[in-house]
Design an enzyme around this catalytic site. Structure first.
Site, PDB file in Angstrom:
ATOM      1  N   CYS A   1       0.822  -1.229   0.000  1.00 18.12           N
ATOM      2  CA  CYS A   1       0.000   0.000   0.000  1.00 18.12           C
ATOM      3  C   CYS A   1       0.848   1.268   0.000  1.00 18.12           C
ATOM      4  O   CYS A   1       0.314   2.374  -0.142  1.00 18.12           O
ATOM      5  CB  CYS A   1      -0.941   0.008   1.192  1.00 18.12           C
ATOM      6  SG  CYS A   1      -1.958  -1.451   1.291  1.00 18.12           S
TER       7      CYS A   1
ATOM      8  N   CYS B   1     -13.110   0.735   8.564  1.00 18.83           N
ATOM      9  CA  CYS B   1     -12.339   0.151   7.447  1.00 18.83           C
ATOM     10  C   CYS B   1     -12.276   1.090   6.254  1.00 18.83           C
ATOM     11  O   CYS B   1     -13.264   1.725   5.894  1.00 18.83           O
ATOM     12  CB  CYS B   1     -13.006  -1.137   6.972  1.00 18.83           C
ATOM     13  SG  CYS B   1     -13.090  -2.414   8.222  1.00 18.83           S
ATOM     14  N   SER B   2     -11.120   1.103   5.595  1.00 21.32           N
ATOM     15  CA  SER B   2     -11.000   1.836   4.328  1.00 21.32           C
ATOM     16  C   SER B   2     -11.784   1.087   3.254  1.00 21.32           C
ATOM     17  O   SER B   2     -12.221  -0.050   3.454  1.00 21.32           O
ATOM     18  CB  SER B   2      -9.529   1.940   3.927  1.00 21.32           C
ATOM     19  OG  SER B   2      -8.964   0.652   3.806  1.00 21.32           O
TER      20      SER B   2
ATOM     21  N   ILE C   1     -12.465  -0.556  -0.604  1.00 23.82           N
ATOM     22  CA  ILE C   1     -11.829  -1.243  -1.733  1.00 23.82           C
ATOM     23  C   ILE C   1     -12.232  -0.450  -2.974  1.00 23.82           C
ATOM     24  O   ILE C   1     -13.412  -0.407  -3.327  1.00 23.82           O
ATOM     25  CB  ILE C   1     -12.306  -2.711  -1.804  1.00 23.82           C
ATOM     26  CG1 ILE C   1     -11.840  -3.468  -0.540  1.00 23.82           C
ATOM     27  CG2 ILE C   1     -11.818  -3.376  -3.075  1.00 23.82           C
ATOM     28  CD1 ILE C   1     -12.319  -4.910  -0.447  1.00 23.82           C
TER      29      ILE C   1
ATOM     30  N   LYS D   1     -10.208   5.959   4.331  1.00 21.41           N
ATOM     31  CA  LYS D   1     -11.494   5.534   4.880  1.00 21.41           C
ATOM     32  C   LYS D   1     -12.652   5.833   3.942  1.00 21.41           C
ATOM     33  O   LYS D   1     -13.508   4.978   3.735  1.00 21.41           O
ATOM     34  CB  LYS D   1     -11.712   6.240   6.248  1.00 21.41           C
ATOM     35  CG  LYS D   1     -13.091   6.098   6.821  1.00 21.41           C
ATOM     36  CD  LYS D   1     -13.319   4.688   7.325  1.00 21.41           C
ATOM     37  CE  LYS D   1     -14.736   4.219   7.296  1.00 21.41           C
ATOM     38  NZ  LYS D   1     -15.279   3.884   5.979  1.00 21.41           N
TER      39      LYS D   1
ATOM     40  N   HIS E   1      -9.243   3.752  -1.143  1.00 22.51           N
ATOM     41  CA  HIS E   1      -7.884   3.224  -1.045  1.00 22.51           C
ATOM     42  C   HIS E   1      -7.570   2.272  -2.201  1.00 22.51           C
ATOM     43  O   HIS E   1      -7.475   1.066  -2.011  1.00 22.51           O
ATOM     44  CB  HIS E   1      -7.731   2.537   0.317  1.00 22.51           C
ATOM     45  CG  HIS E   1      -6.356   2.001   0.599  1.00 22.51           C
ATOM     46  ND1 HIS E   1      -5.196   2.504   0.032  1.00 22.51           N
ATOM     47  CD2 HIS E   1      -5.951   0.992   1.427  1.00 22.51           C
ATOM     48  CE1 HIS E   1      -4.159   1.830   0.494  1.00 22.51           C
ATOM     49  NE2 HIS E   1      -4.589   0.901   1.324  1.00 22.51           N
TER      50      HIS E   1
HETATM   51  C1  LIG Z   1     -15.314  -3.701   5.042  1.00 23.34           C
HETATM   52  C2  LIG Z   1     -15.409  -4.424   3.729  1.00 23.34           C
HETATM   53  C3  LIG Z   1     -15.144  -5.916   3.936  1.00 23.34           C
HETATM   54  C4  LIG Z   1     -16.835  -4.252   3.165  1.00 23.34           C
HETATM   55  O1  LIG Z   1     -16.894  -4.878   1.924  1.00 23.34           O
HETATM   56  P1  LIG Z   1     -18.271  -5.537   1.379  1.00 23.34           P
HETATM   57  O2  LIG Z   1     -18.965  -6.222   2.499  1.00 23.34           O
HETATM   58  O3  LIG Z   1     -17.939  -6.364   0.194  1.00 23.34           O
HETATM   59  O4  LIG Z   1     -19.090  -4.298   0.976  1.00 23.34           O
HETATM   60  P2  LIG Z   1     -19.789  -4.030  -0.435  1.00 23.34           P
HETATM   61  O5  LIG Z   1     -18.746  -3.628  -1.430  1.00 23.34           O
HETATM   62  O6  LIG Z   1     -20.698  -5.190  -0.792  1.00 23.34           O
HETATM   63  O7  LIG Z   1     -20.664  -2.752  -0.106  1.00 23.34           O
HETATM   64  C5  LIG Z   1     -21.865  -2.847   0.688  1.00 23.34           C
HETATM   65  C6  LIG Z   1     -22.195  -1.443   1.124  1.00 23.34           C
HETATM   66  O8  LIG Z   1     -21.284  -1.019   2.138  1.00 23.34           O
HETATM   67  C7  LIG Z   1     -20.567   0.138   1.707  1.00 23.34           C
HETATM   68  N1  LIG Z   1     -19.163  -0.070   2.127  1.00 23.34           N
HETATM   69  C8  LIG Z   1     -18.314  -1.006   1.688  1.00 23.34           C
HETATM   70  N2  LIG Z   1     -17.142  -0.894   2.345  1.00 23.34           N
HETATM   71  C9  LIG Z   1     -17.288   0.149   3.200  1.00 23.34           C
HETATM   72  C10 LIG Z   1     -16.421   0.750   4.128  1.00 23.34           C
HETATM   73  N3  LIG Z   1     -15.176   0.306   4.295  1.00 23.34           N
HETATM   74  N4  LIG Z   1     -16.880   1.791   4.838  1.00 23.34           N
HETATM   75  C11 LIG Z   1     -18.141   2.266   4.659  1.00 23.34           C
HETATM   76  N5  LIG Z   1     -19.012   1.720   3.782  1.00 23.34           N
HETATM   77  C12 LIG Z   1     -18.595   0.674   3.062  1.00 23.34           C
HETATM   78  C13 LIG Z   1     -20.708   0.161   0.205  1.00 23.34           C
HETATM   79  O9  LIG Z   1     -20.636   1.474  -0.314  1.00 23.34           O
HETATM   80  C14 LIG Z   1     -22.096  -0.412   0.016  1.00 23.34           C
HETATM   81  O10 LIG Z   1     -23.064   0.589   0.274  1.00 23.34           O
HETATM   82  P3  LIG Z   1     -24.390   0.683  -0.595  1.00 23.34           P
HETATM   83  O11 LIG Z   1     -25.113  -0.622  -0.356  1.00 23.34           O
HETATM   84  O12 LIG Z   1     -25.096   1.879  -0.045  1.00 23.34           O
HETATM   85  O13 LIG Z   1     -23.936   0.829  -2.006  1.00 23.34           O
HETATM   86  C15 LIG Z   1     -14.384  -3.842   2.709  1.00 23.34           C
HETATM   87  O14 LIG Z   1     -14.653  -2.460   2.521  1.00 23.34           O
HETATM   88  C16 LIG Z   1     -12.953  -4.024   3.163  1.00 23.34           C
HETATM   89  O15 LIG Z   1     -12.422  -5.131   3.149  1.00 23.34           O
HETATM   90  N6  LIG Z   1     -12.226  -2.935   3.550  1.00 23.34           N
HETATM   91  C17 LIG Z   1     -10.851  -3.010   3.970  1.00 23.34           C
HETATM   92  C18 LIG Z   1      -9.937  -2.953   2.769  1.00 23.34           C
HETATM   93  C19 LIG Z   1      -8.508  -3.313   3.114  1.00 23.34           C
HETATM   94  O16 LIG Z   1      -8.242  -4.194   3.913  1.00 23.34           O
HETATM   95  N7  LIG Z   1      -7.547  -2.631   2.477  1.00 23.34           N
HETATM   96  C20 LIG Z   1      -6.154  -2.842   2.733  1.00 23.34           C
HETATM   97  C21 LIG Z   1      -5.758  -2.084   3.933  1.00 23.34           C
HETATM   98  S1  LIG Z   1      -4.139  -2.499   4.512  1.00 23.34           S
END
Ligand SMILES: CC(C)(COP(=O)(O)OP(=O)(O)OC[C@H]1O[C@@H](n2cnc3c(N)ncnc32)[C@H](O)[C@@H]1OP(=O)(O)O)[C@@H](O)C(=O)NCCC(=O)NCCS
Length: 389
Positions: free
Chosen positions: A85, A208-209, A211, A330, A334
């Protein structure tokens, strides 16, 4: 001593789930923005550095060749950089070194990532493979899990609360709602953030940030030609780098990133400044706890004191030290390889007074970016200064 290096232009694609845009299209969008806002033509560029962190997100190998060709810059020297990252700032540091050594005069840095062609589950597994494949990955730990360990340790040692972490998420969503380049432009309330679904306890959805898909670009030149491109070059005054053990289990402490402390010390020394001289910062808030420990690792606050500063809103755009007033990882998003370059684009615009008025830090002359790879295995800290004032 060789002359300095400045950023003379920046460009940014809109971050988000960009269904219609592939990796090359995102890179093109960012570079087009740079060309539209900087007095530059292709013949001014000596080389490119392309930062893309992952190969598996969209299946395209050799992304530097693809992007260089898409930009019509094939024929020019290019290299691909990768530091998880922290890839984006690794690209800026590589370009800086090329110019500082006298090898090149003007280098275009592009950071890009197309992450949403695969499911979140697949992306989570791909990123988790950047953990130790022998001793961590097989036991199911992924990035939310690593930072959950850090959050639990910080809560136990310093009394950090759910409200502190959620307040960081609330701030970053607030600023993303004002940023036209952000992935999620929606405010969340403290109640919503505190009550969100658990992802890796104690971290929930609003810790969580995102994707994201996205790209950003900066043009670096040696100082003596910088004014050809802009009246207001932004100097790169300080660079610091640090690393840490591959495995979290090998760390002395879970409540800090030693690599960040080392990188900050090096960057402050090179720039001849201290934490107190920084007017704003973009820090690597891949999880809200990461923003909190960055505030301490960078020396803005003593250990255990950043939480109260968060509750006191000292990190808002009109606070003591504005942090991530672009929405951060966030909520701005990211896209891994783009993030470090996006941070530089944001700091440059802030120093030029060019961001949306609700998030502009008035009178800022010096900014810092903090870009972390994995859970601290790579950390780059850069200090930028507007020197024409
Ligand atoms: C938290 C996480 C698992 C959610 O993913 P998901 O369950 O697949 O979520 P989806 O893509 O299906 O989105 C579902 C809803 O949540 C929202 N959403 C997804 N991730 C979000 C987050 N991190 N914060 C706020 N809202 C989020 C989407 O916009 C969507 O909203 P909508 O229904 O109004 O359109 C994912 O964002 C994640 O893994 N984040 C961390 C990324 C990471 O680890 N990066 C590397 C860092 S070192």
């Amino acid at each position: 001593m060789s002359e300095g290096v400045s950023i003379v232009g920046g460009g940014h694609a809109v971050f988000g789930k960009r269904k219609e845009s592939g990796l090359r299209d995102l890179a093109h969008e960012a570079v087009r923005d740079l060309f539209n806002t900087t007095n530059v033509s292709k013949s001014d560029i000596d080389a490119t550095v392309i930062g893309v962190a992952g190969d598996g997100f969209n299946g395209q190998g050799s992304p530097a060749a693809v992007i260089n060709t898409e930009l019509g810059l094939h024929g020019l020297p290019t290299i691909r950089v990768e530091s998880a990252c922290a890839t984006g700032t690794a690209g800026i540091i590589s370009a800086y070194n090329m110019i500082k050594s006298g090898l090149r005069d003007a280098v275009l840095v592009v950071g890009a990532e197309k992450m949403t062609s695969i499911s979140s589950g697949e992306a989570t597994e791909l990123m988790a493979r950047a953990g130790d494949l022998r001793w961590e990955f097989p036991f199911g730990v992924s990035f939310p899990g690593y930072y959950a360990l850090i959050a639990s340790a910080h809560m136990a040692e310093y009394g950090t609360t759910r409200e502190i972490l959620s307040s960081i998420g609330v701030k970053n969503h607030y600023y993303a709602s004002k940023n036209k380049l952000a992935h999620i432009r929606k405010e969340v309330s403290l109640e919503e953030a505190m009550g969100a679904i658990d992802i890796a306890s104690p971290l929930n959805l609003y810790d969580c940030s995102l994707i994201s898909d996205g790209a950003a670009a900066v043009l670096l030149t040696k100082d003596s030609i910088a004014k050809k491109f802009t009246d207001t070059p932004i100097s790169i005054k300080g660079i610091g780098q640090g690393t840490d053990t591959m495995m979290m289990a090998q760390r002395e402490s879970l409540t800090e990133l030693k690599g960040a402390q080392r990188a900050a010390k090096e960057a402050y020394a090179m720039a001849g400044v201290t934490a107190a001289d920084i007017n704003l910062a973009t820090v690597h808030d891949c999880f809200t706890i990461a923003e909190l420990i960055a505030m301490e690792d960078l020396g803005f606050y003593k250990k255990g004191e950043a939480g109260q500063a968060v509750l006191d809103k000292q990190t808002y755009h009109d606070g003591k030290i504005p942090i991530n007033v672009d929405g951060g990882l966030k909520a701005k998003g990211h896209p891994l390889g783009a993030t470090g370059v996006s941070q530089a684009v944001e700091i440059r615009k802030q120093l030029l007074g060019e961001v949306e008025s609700e998030r502009q830090v008035d009178g800022a002359v010096r900014g810092l970016s903090h870009n972390v790879g994995q859970s601290g295995q790579f950390v780059n800290v850069l200090i930028y200064e507007r020197s024409d004032l």
